[in-house]
Enzyme design. Sequence first.
Site, short mmCIF file in Angstrom:
data_model
loop_
_atom_site.label_atom_id
_atom_site.label_comp_id
_atom_site.label_asym_id
_atom_site.label_seq_id
_atom_site.Cartn_x
_atom_site.Cartn_y
_atom_site.Cartn_z
CE LYS A 37 4.36 5.52 -96.99
NZ LYS A 37 3.14 5.75 -95.73
CB SER A 59 -4.86 -22.39 -65.19
OG SER A 59 -4.37 -23.78 -64.75
CB THR A 109 24.81 13.85 -79.47
OG1 THR A 109 25.47 15.12 -79.98
CG2 THR A 109 26.23 12.90 -79.40
CG HIS A 110 21.47 16.34 -78.39
ND1 HIS A 110 20.90 16.39 -77.04
CD2 HIS A 110 22.64 16.23 -78.10
CE1 HIS A 110 21.92 16.55 -76.19
NE2 HIS A 110 23.12 16.49 -76.80
CB SER A 170 0.11 2.42 -98.14
OG SER A 170 -0.99 3.31 -98.35
CE1 TYR A 222 0.47 -21.85 -56.85
CE2 TYR A 222 -1.37 -22.02 -55.45
CZ TYR A 222 -0.54 -21.87 -56.79
OH TYR A 222 -1.51 -21.81 -58.04
CG ASN A 266 4.70 2.15 -94.96
OD1 ASN A 266 5.03 3.07 -95.27
ND2 ASN A 266 3.32 1.56 -95.10
CD GLU A 281 6.31 1.68 -88.60
OE1 GLU A 281 5.24 1.95 -88.32
OE2 GLU A 281 6.67 1.78 -89.85
CD GLN A 324 -4.32 -20.89 -62.32
OE1 GLN A 324 -4.35 -22.00 -61.75
NE2 GLN A 324 -5.65 -20.54 -62.70
N1 ARG Z 1 -2.59 -24.33 -61.75
C1 ARG Z 1 -1.97 -24.00 -60.63
C2 ARG Z 1 -0.85 -22.94 -60.80
O1 ARG Z 1 -0.45 -22.75 -61.95
C3 ARG Z 1 -1.07 -25.32 -60.03
C4 ARG Z 1 -0.98 -25.18 -58.52
C5 ARG Z 1 -2.19 -25.20 -57.84
N2 ARG Z 1 -1.94 -25.37 -56.48
C6 ARG Z 1 -3.18 -25.35 -55.51
N3 ARG Z 1 -2.73 -25.38 -54.41
N4 ARG Z 1 -4.07 -24.89 -56.17
O2 ARG Z 1 -0.55 -22.14 -60.09
#
Ligand code: ARG
Length: 463
Positions: A283, A23, A155-156, A277, A317, A285, A290, A322
Amino acid sequence: MKKLWGGRFSKDTDKLVEDFHSSISFDQKLYFWDITGSIAHARMLGKIGVLTAEESEQIIKGLEEILAEIENKQVTFDPAAEDIHMNVEILLTEKIGAVGKKLHTGRSRNDQVAVDVRMYLRHEMEHIHGQLLELLEALLNIAMKHKETIMPGYTHLQRAQPITFGHHLLAYGEMIKRDITRLEDNLQRCDVLPLGSGALAGTTFPLDREMVAEELGFSHVCLNSLDGVSDRDFIVEFMADAAICLMHLSRLCEEIILWSSQEFHFIDLDDAYSTGSSIMPQKKNPDVAELMRGKTGRVYGNLMGILTVMKGLPLAYNKDMQEDKEGLFDTVETWEKCLLVLTPMLKTMTVRREDMLKASKGGFTNATDFADYLVREGVPFRDAHAIVGQAVAYCLDKGCALDDLSLEEFKGFSPLIKENIYEAISVYTCVAKRNTIGGPSVEQLNRTIQEGLDFLKIHRGEH
Ligand code: ARG
């Protein structure tokens, strides 16, 4: 590379698995909070004697140096080290040697990541809170200038009754006020320290959790270690806050888009906040509005994403969690960017008072006031409604407004009508007479604006 957790493993992680579960590509965003949390943890371990004073100091100094190096872009994170937590720990041990390995005493990545995200989010929520206050201030200022700028209320999407542009904008002011207090409410639940929950069951070391809470600026310490590492309510709530606010911004943007069309012609966006545009030279815009309307979609999606990730997860956990981060970061960034551009876009737009006035004079927006006039002359409302309905049909046929009828014509609909009908159904009277609390009269607008200015002071902490 040998994993920090590799003791019981006899093989390296498959490269595919490494890529899949690492991660660091996104959670490196948390480096500041991760190091801040680790410093507080190390200081506390020193104070309770789990680390010697010297060890604690060495670790803190090492972490501070790593922080500076990351900030100076001298660090490349290693995907094989999985996440920001283990990257920092490895960097620390490389820097200060074996003592670095003592940092993780009495702690798990499970409580570590929970505290990191809470600190990160608290910080971002304070920023967004400030941006929302600025937006509210801009709305109040524009409303002040347009307390008497008559426009048709709808309204509407059909012209209904005359109001003022100030009144219309103050409706958004109310929404933003709710968004602000919603965030404040959420901040309270974010303000709880999970560190000390360990992996799930606390720790055998006598951690001083209150000391850590104080250093990291948390008012509370979580009271159940399983909940400490499993709770992501504060993220879900934040995403819901964002979704609701973006829904408000999207409605405002939709109106801006309509108002800036040639059909409405109520406002002109500043050139700096519009685009052209590539093919049609004429144009101009409202792309910004948007895009903001469109970005609401991803913010809703992120909310659905986190709710679905959390649904059915057993305590405590699970790695599923993650998945909380990318959507969260995206929501924070999207919300902040929208607010950054919306406020100046509103401040720089030009309001076409004459066109708004003209539109409110067409479309029989004063028909209710005509009926109310008859009611004051003693006609039951339902009968008055029918009489005015006939008058409207007559005008439609003739191609004129109610105000254009002669007194003779008026009397044809009811003999009770007198010369003062013209004054009674002028759009100015229609607005001025609507003086119930929250109505569009100047008196009521002054009241709402004053309340808004007080709100700004209170919520900026100036009281
Ligand atoms: N990268 C993990 C997360 O964001 C950190 C916690 C990981 N814990 C574990 N027991 N693998 O959730």
